[in-house]
Design a protein around this motif. Structure first.
Motif, mmCIF file in Angstrom:
data_model
loop_
_atom_site.group_PDB
_atom_site.id
_atom_site.type_symbol
_atom_site.label_atom_id
_atom_site.label_comp_id
_atom_site.label_asym_id
_atom_site.label_seq_id
_atom_site.Cartn_x
_atom_site.Cartn_y
_atom_site.Cartn_z
ATOM 1 N N ILE B 8 -27.945 -50.662 17.112
ATOM 2 C CA ILE B 8 -28.637 -51.385 16.042
ATOM 3 C C ILE B 8 -30.128 -51.403 16.346
ATOM 4 O O ILE B 8 -30.962 -51.153 15.472
ATOM 5 N N ALA B 11 -31.749 -48.088 15.547
ATOM 6 C CA ALA B 11 -31.836 -47.859 14.099
ATOM 7 C C ALA B 11 -32.935 -48.735 13.501
ATOM 8 O O ALA B 11 -33.720 -48.267 12.678
ATOM 9 N N MET B 15 -36.335 -47.437 11.667
ATOM 10 C CA MET B 15 -36.526 -47.869 10.277
ATOM 11 C C MET B 15 -37.863 -48.585 10.121
ATOM 12 O O MET B 15 -38.530 -48.434 9.093
ATOM 13 N N LEU B 27 -33.782 -54.685 9.846
ATOM 14 C CA LEU B 27 -32.466 -55.200 10.246
ATOM 15 C C LEU B 27 -31.600 -55.463 9.019
ATOM 16 O O LEU B 27 -30.407 -55.140 9.005
ATOM 17 N N ARG B 28 -32.229 -56.024 7.977
ATOM 18 C CA ARG B 28 -31.476 -56.307 6.754
ATOM 19 C C ARG B 28 -30.937 -54.999 6.161
ATOM 20 O O ARG B 28 -29.782 -54.917 5.746
ATOM 21 N N LEU B 29 -31.771 -53.946 6.161
ATOM 22 C CA LEU B 29 -31.347 -52.664 5.603
ATOM 23 C C LEU B 29 -30.221 -52.065 6.429
ATOM 24 O O LEU B 29 -29.237 -51.553 5.905
ATOM 25 N N VAL B 30 -30.378 -52.136 7.760
ATOM 26 C CA VAL B 30 -29.372 -51.552 8.658
ATOM 27 C C VAL B 30 -28.038 -52.287 8.512
ATOM 28 O O VAL B 30 -26.978 -51.659 8.426
ATOM 29 N N LEU B 31 -28.090 -53.615 8.425
ATOM 30 C CA LEU B 31 -26.843 -54.376 8.261
ATOM 31 C C LEU B 31 -26.212 -54.089 6.900
ATOM 32 O O LEU B 31 -24.988 -54.105 6.764
ATOM 33 N N HIS B 32 -27.061 -53.815 5.916
ATOM 34 C CA HIS B 32 -26.530 -53.455 4.603
ATOM 35 C C HIS B 32 -25.737 -52.147 4.698
ATOM 36 O O HIS B 32 -24.618 -52.053 4.196
ATOM 37 N N LEU B 33 -26.333 -51.159 5.386
ATOM 38 C CA LEU B 33 -25.647 -49.867 5.552
ATOM 39 C C LEU B 33 -24.310 -50.060 6.256
ATOM 40 O O LEU B 33 -23.325 -49.393 5.958
ATOM 41 N N LEU B 34 -24.295 -50.992 7.192
ATOM 42 C CA LEU B 34 -23.096 -51.247 7.991
ATOM 43 C C LEU B 34 -21.962 -51.806 7.135
ATOM 44 O O LEU B 34 -20.782 -51.611 7.436
#
Lengths: 206, 206
Positions: B8, B11, B15, B27-34
């Motif tokens: 994380i 990433a 990003m 972080l918000r975008l990465v968690l969204h992808l997750l």
């Protein structure tokens, strides 16, 4: 929006799927990548792919982790009898940053929200109830958002564990540190009076 | 910011290299992808990689293109004797959207900016001067930002082509359509009086 290149168009379309990123912002980001060395795009793509493919969720608390059990759950110096229930990994990070909590967590993965089509079965609730029923837990702390959905989720879980002989608490609601009273809303102010704390307690950090 | 997962963290770090994206947003975008199906991350990564690897720049105008010569330059119905000089591809898209311009473009790839370390040699200026000197061009329209850097770039190019017998113009500066006079700045208002246009011209769209 018309693009002179299908490649750009596709990249912009994929990028604008992300929350809060519209087509214009996506185009700005894509053109930025185009101006940077090729490696940067490679690193970004690879980091995202690796993250999505290899990420694990802790078997115990459902927190995001690189290993089967996350660092917090694997830490034997922490209090494994106190569980803080949170919505997602960002809340774990936020509470960890305060340095005030020494128990472990349980990540629900969201909150009950009929509008968004999220029911209890999509959340990690049953594993929490099992943990409570196993008798190894002394206290559950609800640390969910102070919204209708958060309260609903709190109450749904509460109903299933209310008959256990454990302490069930929720994080304090009240005036934020640094806020002026006159701007606080009535409900928050009302709760802060109702749940007033002994003045001596405010001297101590724990 | 402390992360419970190196994947994380990596990433998020990649990003947040993008302009306007901080660690929290990343972080918000990465968690969204997750939370989305794995395919979405795959599509995004692939689209970015393909774009970065395979994109071409038009041999003639330096616009972004999937082919050697972009669609605009390849279009024989357009006026190839009028060249509109712009900073980047976004400006081409913006002018194309107005539907008012039937000539071709020349994309500089930026503007002269000593602060950002961009000199004339990093921009596509020499190829523009060559085009002008070849004698196939009748009019050059400068459509750069109305800033210090834009004006500097305009003037730098102007000095090199001033002795050619072509029309050199710049897009009109003035009050934006829909704006009220009292809120306009003095320079804009001054220019709009200085460069006033015959009233009959405002009836016609071309």
């Amino acid at each position: 929006m018309e693009f002179s290149s299908k490649l750009i168009e596709k990249a912009v379309n994929e990028m604008s799927q992300l929350p809060g990123i519209g087509k214009r912002t996506a185009l700005r980001l894509v053109l930025h990548l185009l101006k940077q060395p090729k490696e940067q795009t490679g690193f970004l793509s690879q980091a995202l792919l690796n993250m999505r493919e290899d990420i694990k969720f802790c078997e115990n608390c459902h927190n995001i982790s690189d290993t089967k059990v996350c660092e917090i759950c694997a830490n034997s110096t922490r209090n494994h009898q106190t569980i803080c229930v949170v919505e997602d990994i960002r809340d774990v990070m936020a509470i960890e940053n305060t340095g005030q909590y020494k128990g472990i967590y349980h990540v629900l993965g969201g909150k009950i929200s009929p509008i968004e089509g999220v029911g209890p079965s999509q959340l990690n609730i049953s594993s929490l109830v099992e943990k409570v029923k196993s008798g190894k837990v002394i206290e559950i702390i609800f640390a969910l958002s102070s919204t209708m959905e958060g309260d609903t989720t709190n109450f749904y879980i509460y109903k299933q564990i209310a008959d256990s002989e454990i302490v069930i608490s929720t994080i304090a609601r009240g005036i934020s540190v640094g806020d002026e009273l006159e701007y606080a809303d009535e409900i928050t102010l009302g709760r802060s009076i109702l749940h007033r704390v002994p003045f001596e307690k405010t001297f101590k950090s724990n």
